[in-house]
Write a protein that holds these residues in place. Sequence first.
Motif, PDB file in Angstrom:
ATOM      1  N   THR A  12     -48.597 -65.102-110.025  1.00 50.75           N
ATOM      2  CA  THR A  12     -47.569 -65.132-109.052  1.00 50.75           C
ATOM      3  C   THR A  12     -46.755 -63.923-108.830  1.00 50.75           C
ATOM      4  O   THR A  12     -46.927 -63.077-109.554  1.00 50.75           O
ATOM      5  CB  THR A  12     -46.562 -66.308-109.816  1.00 50.75           C
ATOM      6  N   THR A  41     -46.878 -64.920-114.718  1.00 53.66           N
ATOM      7  CA  THR A  41     -48.031 -65.728-114.999  1.00 53.66           C
ATOM      8  C   THR A  41     -48.696 -66.407-113.998  1.00 53.66           C
ATOM      9  O   THR A  41     -48.056 -66.987-113.072  1.00 53.66           O
ATOM     10  CB  THR A  41     -47.603 -66.638-116.150  1.00 53.66           C
ATOM     11  N   SER A  56     -39.792 -71.457-114.884  1.00 51.75           N
ATOM     12  CA  SER A  56     -41.057 -70.824-114.252  1.00 51.75           C
ATOM     13  C   SER A  56     -40.853 -69.428-114.133  1.00 51.75           C
ATOM     14  O   SER A  56     -39.898 -69.033-114.305  1.00 51.75           O
ATOM     15  CB  SER A  56     -41.058 -71.547-112.732  1.00 51.75           C
ATOM     16  N   PRO A  57     -41.982 -68.800-113.715  1.00 49.36           N
ATOM     17  CA  PRO A  57     -42.090 -67.382-113.834  1.00 49.36           C
ATOM     18  C   PRO A  57     -41.008 -66.901-112.721  1.00 49.36           C
ATOM     19  O   PRO A  57     -40.496 -65.754-113.107  1.00 49.36           O
ATOM     20  CB  PRO A  57     -43.289 -67.103-113.120  1.00 49.36           C
ATOM     21  N   GLU A  58     -40.794 -67.467-111.591  1.00 49.21           N
ATOM     22  CA  GLU A  58     -39.795 -67.000-110.699  1.00 49.21           C
ATOM     23  C   GLU A  58     -38.415 -67.018-111.264  1.00 49.21           C
ATOM     24  O   GLU A  58     -37.505 -66.262-111.099  1.00 49.21           O
ATOM     25  CB  GLU A  58     -39.695 -67.774-109.379  1.00 49.21           C
ATOM     26  N   TRP A 113     -31.302 -74.122-115.903  1.00 45.76           N
ATOM     27  CA  TRP A 113     -32.671 -74.225-115.698  1.00 45.76           C
ATOM     28  C   TRP A 113     -32.905 -75.574-116.975  1.00 45.76           C
ATOM     29  O   TRP A 113     -32.334 -75.718-117.524  1.00 45.76           O
ATOM     30  CB  TRP A 113     -33.475 -73.093-115.896  1.00 45.76           C
ATOM     31  N   GLU A 121     -36.847 -78.814-109.581  1.00 46.09           N
ATOM     32  CA  GLU A 121     -36.995 -77.461-109.016  1.00 46.09           C
ATOM     33  C   GLU A 121     -36.543 -76.514-109.954  1.00 46.09           C
ATOM     34  O   GLU A 121     -36.906 -75.491-110.026  1.00 46.09           O
ATOM     35  CB  GLU A 121     -36.459 -77.680-107.680  1.00 46.09           C
ATOM     36  N   THR A 180     -47.279 -78.966-116.233  1.00 43.90           N
ATOM     37  CA  THR A 180     -46.011 -78.540-115.616  1.00 43.90           C
ATOM     38  C   THR A 180     -45.050 -79.589-115.458  1.00 43.90           C
ATOM     39  O   THR A 180     -45.449 -80.627-115.148  1.00 43.90           O
ATOM     40  CB  THR A 180     -46.193 -77.472-114.520  1.00 43.90           C
ATOM     41  N   ILE A 240     -45.113 -68.384-120.401  1.00 43.76           N
ATOM     42  CA  ILE A 240     -44.968 -67.822-119.288  1.00 43.76           C
ATOM     43  C   ILE A 240     -44.197 -66.526-119.428  1.00 43.76           C
ATOM     44  O   ILE A 240     -43.396 -66.577-120.278  1.00 43.76           O
ATOM     45  CB  ILE A 240     -44.388 -68.958-117.944  1.00 43.76           C
ATOM     46  N   PHE A 275     -46.944 -73.964-123.587  1.00 42.60           N
ATOM     47  CA  PHE A 275     -45.985 -73.724-122.552  1.00 42.60           C
ATOM     48  C   PHE A 275     -45.875 -72.062-122.995  1.00 42.60           C
ATOM     49  O   PHE A 275     -44.806 -71.836-123.754  1.00 42.60           O
ATOM     50  CB  PHE A 275     -44.698 -74.296-122.184  1.00 42.60           C
TER      51      PHE A 275
END
Length: 361
Positions: free
Chosen positions: A336, A333, A195-197, A88, A191, A185, A253, A251
């Motif tokens: 979501t 966050t 992120s939270p996911e 990531w 992609e 963001t 999350i 940032f």
Amino acid sequence: MTEARRPLVTIAALALALALSPLVLTGPAHAATGVGTGTGAGTEQSAGSGDKSIYAAASIQYSGAVTKDGSAGNMTSSDVNWTPPPCWYAPYLGAKDFKKKMSGQIESAKNTPGMGGTAGAAVGEMQRHYEDGYGWTDTPGYKDYNVDKDGEGMFWAAVENPDEPDVLKRSSCNDLPFWVENGDTPPARYEEALSPEILAALAYQRMQLPDTKVTLAPEATTKVNLPTWAWLDKAVFNEVQATAAINVPGFNIRATTTAKPVSLKLEPGTADAETFPASGECVFNADGSIGQPYAKGDAGKTPPCGIRYLHSSGDGVFKLRATITWKISWTGTGNTGGDLPDGTFGTTQDVSVREIQAVVR
């Protein structure tokens, strides 16, 4: 300066990974200190001069039911096509400190024997990208590493997940470090940006589940053709939660992944056995327990969850495997959330099966 295409961008990313490896962060599902240690970092790291101005990528902080040693958890996805993220992009350094590190490594790479030809051109392209504003249609360049914007954002860089195959890492997260303003963001094309996911998937990977050893009656040793009752106490199998969070300037999350047990599957360890029910799937009762404890007087009854062995285990044992299926969901966050593939976790236990001896007159 912007060009229409990026003829060496893939080569540049490769050069970054090989010649400038400290910028490709590694670590057990969290960002590192910027020197590839894999030990994680706080939200601040001291610079060599002693001032705390290097905001290295903050480590992903885990809480709840997670592994203690940073290794992968013990849950297996029921979806063979789903894997945790192999890598990531995460916040890495502020502009001045990124310049200090990147410019030094570019110079080192340029002076490394064998860095001519295409690899050398790629390093030169990176230098122009960060110093002279050399960019491409979808990737702007930077003047002097954006030092005039120091404190207003951070450069983001790739972080590799050490628990995932290298082939997946090589096919993802191969862009150069890029700038993100505080509070913004990353562009949609990234992609794999944190992120939270992604945090939810990492919490899934590290989630620690309770042992699935079932209680048996008869215990450990049973008889051929005798129903063996199996059950799990309701106090053991409540919901399990794991949270992953990151907090750096501009940032912040987090995501919480929740696992809820939904069924128990019994596998006797031999084909010469019957399960109750026939599918081997024992569902949870309304109170959260599975099966029913054996009680005096139940010998002639069929257990709601259990096994009947049809042959002796001889001098050995059968390996009874009990596997729990967990329903997985997450919240994060910005309101979501969603579902992740069901997870399974099972353990084995020894069962000795003896023949019933009869006296013939």
